[in-house]
Design a protein around this motif. Structure first.
Motif, PDB file in Angstrom:
ATOM      1  N   THR A 100       2.206   1.735  -3.453  1.00 42.23           N
ATOM      2  CA  THR A 100       1.134   2.209  -4.323  1.00 42.23           C
ATOM      3  C   THR A 100       0.883   3.697  -4.121  1.00 42.23           C
ATOM      4  N   ARG A 101       0.793   4.124  -2.873  1.00 37.00           N
ATOM      5  CA  ARG A 101       0.549   5.538  -2.581  1.00 37.00           C
ATOM      6  C   ARG A 101       1.698   6.414  -3.067  1.00 37.00           C
ATOM      7  N   ALA A 157      -6.338   9.607  -7.448  1.00 32.08           N
ATOM      8  CA  ALA A 157      -5.006   9.108  -7.797  1.00 32.08           C
ATOM      9  C   ALA A 157      -5.059   7.715  -8.410  1.00 32.08           C
ATOM     10  N   ALA A 158      -6.198   7.025  -8.245  1.00 33.22           N
ATOM     11  CA  ALA A 158      -6.340   5.676  -8.802  1.00 33.22           C
ATOM     12  C   ALA A 158      -6.809   5.689 -10.252  1.00 33.22           C
ATOM     13  N   LEU A 182      -7.257   5.669  -2.519  1.00 38.83           N
ATOM     14  CA  LEU A 182      -6.470   6.491  -3.439  1.00 38.83           C
ATOM     15  C   LEU A 182      -7.295   7.603  -4.074  1.00 38.83           C
ATOM     16  N   ARG A 222       0.829  -1.208   0.000  1.00 42.27           N
ATOM     17  CA  ARG A 222       0.000   0.000   0.000  1.00 42.27           C
ATOM     18  C   ARG A 222       0.864   1.260   0.000  1.00 42.27           C
ATOM     19  N   ALA A 280       1.498   6.611  -6.883  1.00 40.57           N
ATOM     20  CA  ALA A 280       0.286   7.308  -7.324  1.00 40.57           C
ATOM     21  C   ALA A 280       0.408   8.820  -7.180  1.00 40.57           C
ATOM     22  N   THR A 281       1.259   9.280  -6.275  1.00 36.93           N
ATOM     23  CA  THR A 281       1.410  10.723  -6.042  1.00 36.93           C
ATOM     24  C   THR A 281       2.803  11.221  -6.426  1.00 36.93           C
TER      25      THR A 281
END
Length: 436
Positions: free
Chosen positions: A18-19, A52-53, A49, A15, A22-23
């Motif tokens: 991913t975060r 951002a997803a 998210l 996670r 994504a940013t």
């Protein structure tokens, strides 16, 4: 085809990766997808998210099913494996399909088999495989690499290293369920032969060098005043063999580049640029706030042999550990830090003089998880966005280490991150030079 695929994106570290991606400031320049086993957890992550997803592809896959795994790894150029305990099958699928793979697991018990099984095949297909891309191995590997460059830039390209020592300061440490599961599995399943290999100098290096000092309870960092002292650090069992593999790969190039690289690469490689020298030795230790913490830490380490001897206690212990996906809160992650100071000293010159270099790593945020997410994400982006700037091994492929695969590219990327600073300076006061 996607640029990056995260396997195990709904796990605790998955996670965070991913975060981070994504940013990322370069988000518009790459694509990535998420591969998970639980559709319910995937939906929760996508909801977390928010915007951002958008444009993030998702896949439901069980990595224990080889057909599913073989299919999903073909969807991306680079696979980040954040699934605990399944490194070998993921790497096998990636090598089979010529997909780069970065694995965040720190289990060196599998590394000899991974090198034996995949190194030649990966090099033949120009596929980059890097195990242990996380807080374990990346900072230590980078410290020696950067120190070596500083030494050579100051004292000349033929300068070699005698001793390199890193002192770790970890402000806060909590294990997630995935990390604990991996650690317990290693303890429970490691054979005596595996444990013996891990403790052997240059166990994963293609050539042997000078043995490093044997592990001991107490350490100190040379030269600095006041002195920096500490105790044995557990992750040295991973860091030392990874660094020694870096040394060995660089040493092969220094001896004869044509034996390592194809003609188009060997013709432009200067082996002395990367070589640490034949006298190279390495050690590291953990700095504590006071002696109470030092002795408490050593007492905890002494419990590990007992867990190995009495493996039946592991299922009992596991009942009281965090559940899957659990780990430190965001506030806790932000409040922590990771600082490393490395002192590297050259071999004496013809007049007996040596040069010493201090290299520092300063990380804002939790080391085991937040830093790991940054390391593996920036390494993946290096393969996607900076592939033409990668060092020779990164272009050739194989089972590599962080510095042999990414070198200066990863150093620059981490320094560009607002959480990390890597600096190196020559210590003699009459001739001072600083590099960033």
């Amino acid at each position: 085809m996607l640029d990056i695929l995260i396997l195990g994106a709904t796990g605790y570290t998955g996670r965070l990766i991913t975060r981070y991606l994504a940013t990322h400031p370069q988000r518009a320049t790459f694509t990535f997808g998420l591969a998970v086993r639980s559709e319910q957890k995937l939906k929760a992550l996508v909801d977390e998210l928010g915007n951002a997803a958008l444009h993030v592809r998702t896949f439901i896959v069980d990595v224990t099913h080889s057909d599913d795994l073989e299919t999903v790894v073909q969807e991306a150029h680079v696979v980040i494996n954040a699934v605990a305990l399944h490194s070998h099958c993921v790497l096998q699928a990636c090598v089979h399909h010529g997909r780069h793979c970065l694995d965040i697991m720190g289990d060196v018990s599998q590394l000899r088999d991974i090198i034996h099984s995949f190194d030649h095949l990966a090099a033949e297909s120009n596929t980059v495989i890097v195990p242990c891309v996380g807080m374990v191995s990346v900072p230590s590997d980078l410290m020696v690499y950067v120190a070596n460059k500083t030494l050579k830039s100051f004292a000349g390209p033929l300068t070699s290293i005698d001793m390199s020592t890193s002192a770790w300061e970890i402000n806060g440490f909590t294990l997630s369920s995935g990390s604990i599961a991996s650690a317990l599995s290693i303890v429970a399943n490691a054979s005596k032969d595996t444990r013996d290999v891990v403790w052997t100098d240059f166990a994963f290096s293609p050539v042997r060098g000078v043995p490093s000092p044997r592990p001991r309870a107490f350490y100190s960092l040379p030269i600095l005043d006041p002195p920096v002292r500490g105790t044995y650090i557990a992750q040295s069992i991973v860091n030392r063999p990874i660094i020694q593999r870096s040394w060995g790969l660089f040493e092969l190039v220094a001896r004869n580049p044509t034996d390592v690289f194809p003609p188009e690469l060997s013709a432009i490689v200067d082996g002395s640029e990367y070589s640490y020298g034949t006298a190279f030795k390495y050690e590291e230790f953990l700095v504590h706030p006071n002696w109470f913490y030092a002795f408490r830490y050593l007492a905890m380490l002494m419990c590990i042999p007992l867990m190995v001897a009495f493996r039946y206690v592991l299922p009992i212990v596991s009942r009281f550990l965090p559940q899957p996906g659990q780990g430190p809160t965001d506030e806790t992650l932000e409040a922590r830090s990771l600082n490393i100071t490395n002192i590297t000293t050259s071999t004496p010159d013809s007049q007996g003089r040596t040069v010493s270099v201090r290299t520092t790593f300063k990380g804002k945020g939790d080391g085991p998880y937040l830093m790991t997410a940054i390391f593996v994400s920036e390494a993946a982006l290096a393969l996607v966005l900076d592939k033409d700037s990668l060092p020779p091994f990164g272009k050739r492929g194989g089972v590599l280490t962080p510095v042999t695969a990414f070198g200066d590219v990863l150093v620059r990327r981490l320094n560009a991150c607002d959480r990390i600073s890597i600096e190196s300076e020559v210590l003699p006061t009459h001739e001072h030079k600083k590099i960033r």
